[in-house]
Design a protein around this motif. Structure first.
Motif, mmCIF file in Angstrom:
data_model
loop_
_atom_site.group_PDB
_atom_site.id
_atom_site.type_symbol
_atom_site.label_atom_id
_atom_site.label_comp_id
_atom_site.label_asym_id
_atom_site.label_seq_id
_atom_site.Cartn_x
_atom_site.Cartn_y
_atom_site.Cartn_z
ATOM 1 N N VAL A 2 0.842 -1.190 0.000
ATOM 2 C CA VAL A 2 0.000 0.000 0.000
ATOM 3 C C VAL A 2 0.880 1.244 0.000
ATOM 4 O O VAL A 2 1.766 1.395 0.852
ATOM 5 C CB VAL A 2 -0.934 0.008 1.225
ATOM 6 C CG1 VAL A 2 -1.752 1.293 1.259
ATOM 7 C CG2 VAL A 2 -1.851 -1.208 1.188
ATOM 8 N N VAL A 5 -2.227 5.878 2.111
ATOM 9 C CA VAL A 5 -3.055 5.472 3.243
ATOM 10 C C VAL A 5 -3.875 6.661 3.712
ATOM 11 O O VAL A 5 -3.321 7.666 4.152
ATOM 12 C CB VAL A 5 -2.208 4.923 4.396
ATOM 13 C CG1 VAL A 5 -3.105 4.514 5.558
ATOM 14 C CG2 VAL A 5 -1.379 3.732 3.924
ATOM 15 N N GLU A 6 -5.205 6.546 3.629
ATOM 16 C CA GLU A 6 -6.117 7.619 3.989
ATOM 17 C C GLU A 6 -6.643 7.458 5.406
ATOM 18 O O GLU A 6 -6.773 6.344 5.913
ATOM 19 C CB GLU A 6 -7.313 7.646 3.040
ATOM 20 C CG GLU A 6 -6.968 7.870 1.585
ATOM 21 C CD GLU A 6 -8.212 7.890 0.716
ATOM 22 O OE1 GLU A 6 -9.269 8.367 1.193
ATOM 23 O OE2 GLU A 6 -8.131 7.428 -0.440
ATOM 24 N N SER A 7 -7.002 8.587 6.014
ATOM 25 C CA SER A 7 -7.650 8.586 7.312
ATOM 26 C C SER A 7 -8.455 9.875 7.466
ATOM 27 O O SER A 7 -8.277 10.818 6.700
ATOM 28 C CB SER A 7 -6.630 8.459 8.443
ATOM 29 O OG SER A 7 -5.740 9.556 8.457
ATOM 30 N N CYS A 22 -3.844 11.929 3.785
ATOM 31 C CA CYS A 22 -3.364 10.878 2.898
ATOM 32 C C CYS A 22 -1.848 10.835 2.992
ATOM 33 O O CYS A 22 -1.171 11.760 2.530
ATOM 34 C CB CYS A 22 -3.815 11.141 1.456
ATOM 35 S SG CYS A 22 -3.214 9.946 0.250
ATOM 36 N N TYR A 94 -11.417 9.538 -2.085
ATOM 37 C CA TYR A 94 -10.221 8.829 -2.502
ATOM 38 C C TYR A 94 -9.079 9.804 -2.747
ATOM 39 O O TYR A 94 -9.237 10.782 -3.481
ATOM 40 C CB TYR A 94 -10.466 8.053 -3.798
ATOM 41 C CG TYR A 94 -11.502 6.961 -3.692
ATOM 42 C CD1 TYR A 94 -11.138 5.672 -3.330
ATOM 43 C CD2 TYR A 94 -12.844 7.215 -3.963
ATOM 44 C CE1 TYR A 94 -12.080 4.668 -3.241
ATOM 45 C CE2 TYR A 94 -13.790 6.217 -3.875
ATOM 46 C CZ TYR A 94 -13.403 4.941 -3.517
ATOM 47 O OH TYR A 94 -14.354 3.954 -3.436
ATOM 48 N N TYR A 109 -1.838 6.555 -8.694
ATOM 49 C CA TYR A 109 -1.899 5.813 -7.451
ATOM 50 C C TYR A 109 -3.145 6.249 -6.693
ATOM 51 O O TYR A 109 -3.490 7.428 -6.689
ATOM 52 C CB TYR A 109 -0.671 6.073 -6.588
ATOM 53 C CG TYR A 109 0.633 5.662 -7.227
ATOM 54 C CD1 TYR A 109 1.205 4.423 -6.952
ATOM 55 C CD2 TYR A 109 1.295 6.511 -8.108
ATOM 56 C CE1 TYR A 109 2.401 4.042 -7.539
ATOM 57 C CE2 TYR A 109 2.492 6.137 -8.699
ATOM 58 C CZ TYR A 109 3.037 4.905 -8.409
ATOM 59 O OH TYR A 109 4.224 4.530 -8.993
ATOM 60 N N TRP A 110 -3.813 5.293 -6.013
ATOM 61 C CA TRP A 110 -5.067 5.573 -5.329
ATOM 62 C C TRP A 110 -5.032 5.118 -3.878
ATOM 63 O O TRP A 110 -4.482 4.060 -3.564
ATOM 64 C CB TRP A 110 -6.234 4.860 -6.017
ATOM 65 C CG TRP A 110 -6.549 5.399 -7.375
ATOM 66 C CD1 TRP A 110 -6.079 4.947 -8.567
ATOM 67 C CD2 TRP A 110 -7.406 6.502 -7.667
ATOM 68 N NE1 TRP A 110 -6.594 5.697 -9.596
ATOM 69 C CE2 TRP A 110 -7.406 6.653 -9.076
ATOM 70 C CE3 TRP A 110 -8.171 7.364 -6.891
ATOM 71 C CZ2 TRP A 110 -8.154 7.649 -9.711
ATOM 72 C CZ3 TRP A 110 -8.911 8.346 -7.518
ATOM 73 C CH2 TRP A 110 -8.895 8.481 -8.907
ATOM 74 N N GLY A 111 -5.636 5.912 -3.010
ATOM 75 C CA GLY A 111 -5.865 5.489 -1.645
ATOM 76 C C GLY A 111 -7.015 4.503 -1.572
ATOM 77 O O GLY A 111 -7.728 4.263 -2.557
ATOM 78 N N GLN A 112 -7.221 3.928 -0.379
ATOM 79 C CA GLN A 112 -8.227 2.878 -0.218
ATOM 80 C C GLN A 112 -9.645 3.425 -0.115
ATOM 81 O O GLN A 112 -10.608 2.660 -0.216
ATOM 82 C CB GLN A 112 -7.907 2.037 1.027
ATOM 83 C CG GLN A 112 -8.328 2.648 2.363
ATOM 84 C CD GLN A 112 -7.389 3.704 2.906
ATOM 85 O OE1 GLN A 112 -6.443 4.136 2.243
ATOM 86 N NE2 GLN A 112 -7.634 4.135 4.144
ATOM 87 N N GLY A 113 -9.795 4.721 0.064
ATOM 88 C CA GLY A 113 -11.091 5.349 0.244
ATOM 89 C C GLY A 113 -11.452 5.490 1.712
ATOM 90 O O GLY A 113 -11.173 4.607 2.518
ATOM 91 N N THR A 114 -12.071 6.612 2.059
ATOM 92 C CA THR A 114 -12.560 6.829 3.414
ATOM 93 C C THR A 114 -13.965 7.426 3.332
ATOM 94 O O THR A 114 -14.222 8.334 2.545
ATOM 95 C CB THR A 114 -11.599 7.728 4.227
ATOM 96 O OG1 THR A 114 -12.048 7.829 5.580
ATOM 97 C CG2 THR A 114 -11.471 9.119 3.632
#
Length: 120
Positions: A2, A5-7, A22, A94, A109-114
């Motif tokens: 990964v 990483v999003e939060s 991110c 995202y 590149y993409w984050g996992q989504g929040t």
């Protein structure tokens, strides 16, 4: 592995605020654009905000004056501060990074989504 990483997502009432973060892996070289997208159920994904390597910033009209995109180069992190949230802001957000490859093509590149939910 990964690399984004999003939060920071959550449930808030209309008028409330959230800040999304991110964290971008330092293994990604030559980043040219960072941005945030969002997608509501049954809707297509839309671009919300971008910030490029020269820190030029763009926003979708519906979030202007309410959202702020920023980056912290020391932490290799991009943020989306969201104020005065409305129910129509609800969706999965995202993080996106575009980098320039060795052969001069653009890699996404993409984050996992929040999840962001704005509801009373």
């Amino acid at each position: 592995q990964v690399q984004l990483v999003e939060s920071g997502g959550g449930l808030v009432q209309p008028g409330g605020s959230l800040r999304l973060s991110c964290a971008v892996s330092r293994t990604i070289p030559r980043i040219i654009i960072m941005g945030w997208y969002r997608q509501a159920p049954g809707q297509q994904r839309e671009l919300v905000a971008t910030i490029n390597s020269g820190e030029s910033i763009n926003y979708i009209d519906s979030v202007k004056g309410r959202f702020t995109i920023s980056r912290d180069n020391a932490k290799n992190t991009v943020y989306l501060q969201m104020n005065s949230l409305k129910p129509e802001d609800t969706g999965v957000y995202y993080c996106n990074v575009k980098s320039l490859t060795r052969d001069s093509s653009v890699q996404n590149y993409w984050g996992q989504g929040t999840q962001v939910t704005v509801s009373s």
